[in-house]
Design a protein around this motif. Sequence first.
Motif, PDB file in Angstrom:
ATOM      1  N   GLU A 112       7.101  36.773 -14.504  1.00  0.00           N
ATOM      2  CA  GLU A 112       7.958  36.461 -15.422  1.00  0.00           C
ATOM      3  C   GLU A 112       9.196  36.104 -14.867  1.00  0.00           C
ATOM      4  OE1 GLU A 112      10.799  39.252 -18.827  1.00  0.00           O
ATOM      5  OE2 GLU A 112       9.120  39.980 -17.812  1.00  0.00           O
ATOM      6  N   ASN A 113       9.700  36.687 -13.958  1.00  0.00           N
ATOM      7  CA  ASN A 113      10.880  35.992 -13.229  1.00  0.00           C
ATOM      8  C   ASN A 113      10.641  36.118 -11.647  1.00  0.00           C
ATOM      9  OD1 ASN A 113      12.677  34.714 -15.314  1.00  0.00           O
ATOM     10  ND2 ASN A 113      12.886  36.954 -15.886  1.00  0.00           N
ATOM     11  N   ALA A 114      10.541  35.014 -11.057  1.00  0.00           N
ATOM     12  CA  ALA A 114      10.380  35.353  -9.649  1.00  0.00           C
ATOM     13  C   ALA A 114      11.646  35.356  -8.880  1.00  0.00           C
ATOM     14  CB  ALA A 114       9.583  33.867  -9.018  1.00  0.00           C
ATOM     15  N   TRP A 115      12.758  34.692  -9.433  1.00  0.00           N
ATOM     16  CA  TRP A 115      14.299  34.674  -8.875  1.00  0.00           C
ATOM     17  C   TRP A 115      15.125  35.234  -9.967  1.00  0.00           C
ATOM     18  CZ3 TRP A 115      15.726  33.941  -3.825  1.00  0.00           C
ATOM     19  CH2 TRP A 115      14.987  33.621  -2.890  1.00  0.00           C
ATOM     20  N   HIS A 116      16.076  36.381  -9.587  1.00  0.00           N
ATOM     21  CA  HIS A 116      17.086  36.873 -10.122  1.00  0.00           C
ATOM     22  C   HIS A 116      18.469  36.374  -9.505  1.00  0.00           C
ATOM     23  CE1 HIS A 116      14.751  39.079 -13.051  1.00  0.00           C
ATOM     24  NE2 HIS A 116      13.851  39.313 -11.829  1.00  0.00           N
ATOM     25  N   VAL A 136      11.771  38.138  -6.051  1.00  0.00           N
ATOM     26  CA  VAL A 136      10.695  39.188  -6.508  1.00  0.00           C
ATOM     27  C   VAL A 136       9.362  38.612  -5.570  1.00  0.00           C
ATOM     28  CG1 VAL A 136       9.526  40.281  -8.082  1.00  0.00           C
ATOM     29  CG2 VAL A 136      11.700  39.365  -8.697  1.00  0.00           C
ATOM     30  N   LEU A 137       8.880  39.389  -4.886  1.00  0.00           N
ATOM     31  CA  LEU A 137       7.880  39.308  -4.090  1.00  0.00           C
ATOM     32  C   LEU A 137       6.478  39.564  -4.772  1.00  0.00           C
ATOM     33  CD1 LEU A 137       8.941  40.701  -0.411  1.00  0.00           C
ATOM     34  CD2 LEU A 137       9.002  38.246  -1.263  1.00  0.00           C
ATOM     35  N   ASP A 138       5.423  38.654  -4.451  1.00  0.00           N
ATOM     36  CA  ASP A 138       4.289  38.855  -5.246  1.00  0.00           C
ATOM     37  C   ASP A 138       3.349  40.160  -4.790  1.00  0.00           C
ATOM     38  OD1 ASP A 138       2.285  37.960  -7.034  1.00  0.00           O
ATOM     39  OD2 ASP A 138       1.061  36.852  -5.621  1.00  0.00           O
ATOM     40  N   VAL A 139       2.843  40.595  -5.655  1.00  0.00           N
ATOM     41  CA  VAL A 139       1.733  41.602  -5.479  1.00  0.00           C
ATOM     42  C   VAL A 139       0.615  41.315  -6.541  1.00  0.00           C
ATOM     43  CG1 VAL A 139       1.155  43.944  -5.901  1.00  0.00           C
ATOM     44  CG2 VAL A 139       3.485  43.193  -5.287  1.00  0.00           C
ATOM     45  N   ASN A 140      -0.793  41.567  -5.880  1.00  0.00           N
ATOM     46  CA  ASN A 140      -1.936  41.054  -6.385  1.00  0.00           C
ATOM     47  C   ASN A 140      -2.003  41.994  -7.644  1.00  0.00           C
ATOM     48  OD1 ASN A 140      -4.185  39.481  -6.910  1.00  0.00           O
ATOM     49  ND2 ASN A 140      -5.478  40.696  -5.633  1.00  0.00           N
ATOM     50  N   ASP A 141      -1.621  41.606  -9.035  1.00  0.00           N
ATOM     51  CA  ASP A 141      -1.735  42.544  -9.961  1.00  0.00           C
ATOM     52  C   ASP A 141      -2.318  41.783 -11.096  1.00  0.00           C
ATOM     53  OD1 ASP A 141       0.476  40.966 -10.393  1.00  0.00           O
ATOM     54  OD2 ASP A 141       1.769  42.452 -11.223  1.00  0.00           O
ATOM     55  N   PRO A 201      -2.310  33.726 -12.211  1.00  0.00           N
ATOM     56  CA  PRO A 201      -0.583  33.816 -11.820  1.00  0.00           C
ATOM     57  C   PRO A 201      -0.109  34.043 -10.559  1.00  0.00           C
ATOM     58  CG  PRO A 201      -1.331  35.361 -13.393  1.00  0.00           C
ATOM     59  CD  PRO A 201      -2.546  34.723 -13.136  1.00  0.00           C
ATOM     60  N   ASP A 202      -0.933  34.824  -9.974  1.00  0.00           N
ATOM     61  CA  ASP A 202      -0.389  35.444  -8.598  1.00  0.00           C
ATOM     62  C   ASP A 202      -0.356  34.083  -7.634  1.00  0.00           C
ATOM     63  OD1 ASP A 202      -0.066  38.152  -9.242  1.00  0.00           O
ATOM     64  OD2 ASP A 202      -2.317  38.494  -9.021  1.00  0.00           O
ATOM     65  N   GLU A 203       0.646  34.482  -6.426  1.00  0.00           N
ATOM     66  CA  GLU A 203       0.668  33.104  -5.427  1.00  0.00           C
ATOM     67  C   GLU A 203       0.544  33.970  -4.321  1.00  0.00           C
ATOM     68  OE1 GLU A 203       4.419  31.256  -5.974  1.00  0.00           O
ATOM     69  OE2 GLU A 203       3.877  30.406  -7.777  1.00  0.00           O
ATOM     70  N   PRO A 204      -0.669  34.237  -3.795  1.00  0.00           N
ATOM     71  CA  PRO A 204      -0.893  34.624  -2.335  1.00  0.00           C
ATOM     72  C   PRO A 204      -0.519  33.703  -1.210  1.00  0.00           C
ATOM     73  CG  PRO A 204      -3.021  33.830  -3.193  1.00  0.00           C
ATOM     74  CD  PRO A 204      -2.172  33.679  -4.324  1.00  0.00           C
TER      75      PRO A 204
END
Length: 801
Positions: free
Chosen positions: A457-461, A485-490, A521-524
Amino acid sequence: MKRSESLRKAYVLMVLWAVAHLSSPGSGLRALRRTTGGRRGSTGLTGQDANGVPLRRSKRGWMWNQFFLLEEYTGTDMQYVGKLHSDGDRGDGSVRYVLTGEGAGSLFKIDEKSGDIHATKRLDREEKAYYILHAKAINRFTNEALEGQSEFIIKIHDINDNEPRFTKDVYTARVPEMSDIGTSVIQVTATDADDATYGNSARVVYSILEGQPYFSVDPETGLIKTALPGMDREVKENYQVVIQAKDMAGQMGGLSGTTTVSITLSDVNDNPPRFTKTLYEFRVPESVELGGTVGVIRAMDADIGENAEMDYRIIGSDGPGMFDITTNRSTQDGVIVLRKPLDFERKRQYSLRVQVENAHINPRFFSVGPFRDEATVKIVVEDVDEPPVFERASYVMEVKEDAARNTIIGSVSASDPDDKNSLVRYTIDRRTDMDRVFNIHAGNGSVYTLRELDREENAWHNISVLATEFNNPRQISRVPVYIRVLDVNDNAPTFATNYETFVCENAKANQRIQTVSATDPDEPLGGHRFFFGLAQEAAGKANFSVRDNKDNTAWILTRRNSYNSLQKSVYHVPVVISDGEFPMQSSTSTLTVRVCTCDREGNMKLCNAEALTARAGLSTGALVAILLCVIILLMIVVLFAALRRQRKKEPLIISKEDVRDNVVSYNDEGGGEEDTQAFDIGTLRNPEAIEESKQRRDIVPETFYPPVRRPVLPPTRDNNGDVRDFINQRLVDNDSDPTAPPYDSLATYAYEGNGSVAESLSSLESVTTEGDQDYNYLSEWGPRFKKLADMYGGDDSDRDS
């Protein structure tokens, strides 16, 4: 002045005496008639020349010398000019003298008997220098000319009656200061109206009356030069020099005139700039902005204009790069400006060494001394209550998207730079965090989460943190905080798009019908790695297989030969897609496969409506929307038609029992426009309205030609021959039956046969004797006609059924 006037009168009397003496009758200026002897007008032989030719002497006529007349005669009697006399004048009064020419009779008069000439007025040589006249001697009694007309000149003698006059009343000139002796300044010129060719009356000599010892003048040319070295403009700038011009070569009795010459010394750069003080002190607050003015210093230069232009520069400082100095060209002041921020707590005083020098230096005056000056500038920094200062210009923090609420993700730190070291309170600028995702501890600056985060939804705040002094809440500073916000495989992978494809009925086994790919949508960090496979619940009875290409794509393949759309027109292939991250996520996506009729090359020829729209790229939602629109339009049309029928038409039938469903096929349209009674549509509206007296002209009356019924054989595989025979037989039976009433009938046919002469398919549009037709009742025959057409237009198996 009295002496000069006396000398002038004596000079005039002397000249008058000389002229009168020279012009007396015995002076030789009188007119003489000279002859060689003999009577007047006779010629005589005087001898022979070398060749023996006799020589003759002729009369020479009048011989005149010039007359001279003194100008500005002041006597009471007329001024005597001279005397004309002819040799033919015997003194008996028989000769008359005549005078003509310039001024004759007005300025000059002649005595006709004696020939004496007098001037009647005072003459001015500067007005006219000479007069040309003509004289004649005439016999008074016979009016015969004793002498031919002769020309003579009366010349006006000049006297010194005009003083020299300068060409200008006032002269202005400029000369550089400090000029050497003999430097030319300006040349003045005086003119004298007297005769320059006679005596010294117009010979002018120049002299200086005022302006010594600074200037001198050349007595002959009038050129003014400097006479004193080192004249300084800063001491005296303007000089008034009086020049005299005197005629008579400057001798006693000469006339004179004067003029004034205004001489200004122009400036040269002969003075260096000098500071008004050796020490300047300025007090500035530490809050001065960069580029702001710290102080203004001034140096004085006695010169003017560009010679007084100065340049300032800093030649020494205990704060290198802190300050700079520029020159204000309009005032020639030195403006000290700030280049780096001041900090009272770090350094409270600065000392500068400033130098000033002329911008335009004249090399001639290097020997005068150094054309520069130096001064010391002291700058005292004053304390100002400053807002808190953060340790960093910005902060970057990271948090995983599955972090729980109230998780601390980092901290900021600020302090009061003033000596009092006030405590700092931290807050978040809610204008940058309107959703209240984060909060901060007011005392220690720790930033923590208020709710769960979603990287997709928002990668940066980007938020701002405020630091406020406890003692002075108006002292506020802010710092940007960037939270990643760091990615988690969700998230599980899914099809990259909504795939819908088709398979041909004549397809072969292991034939590829579609290539699919996935998205996540995840970014490993290492990139996506997707795995494709057929769902386990469909593996046992699958008509298709999934082949993973190991490059994030997969092929959908057929597992058998041939498919029948009548048996099953749509297949759903469930494909399981999983990623290679931890924890592994997977999902099942369904691929829709429709069965279509294709040619030998695999190109689709016929498919159901859903398949066709799918190939055209229309989604299921779009198809539903289109169908709804079509249904609504059809309902509107039907409703409108029904309302119109109720308003304009009478009931089609009166008795419900008198309803007959007839489908008549024929290939004859009737007699055209001439056969207006062949099919009376009016009877279709009400069977009771048939006119008994009217007979159909397209058939033979029953009384003359009894009906002939031919047996009808249903078509079979053995005796059908062709469908045309069966339809033609039906047409003949209907056309030849004159007893068949024209009830509601719909003559339709799907096959006319070869050789049909009909060009249209129906005679319903034939002209009738009554009003508008309405064909809405045809719609109820649609399903029945389709059934009949399928029965007679299908293949052999359909006819058997």
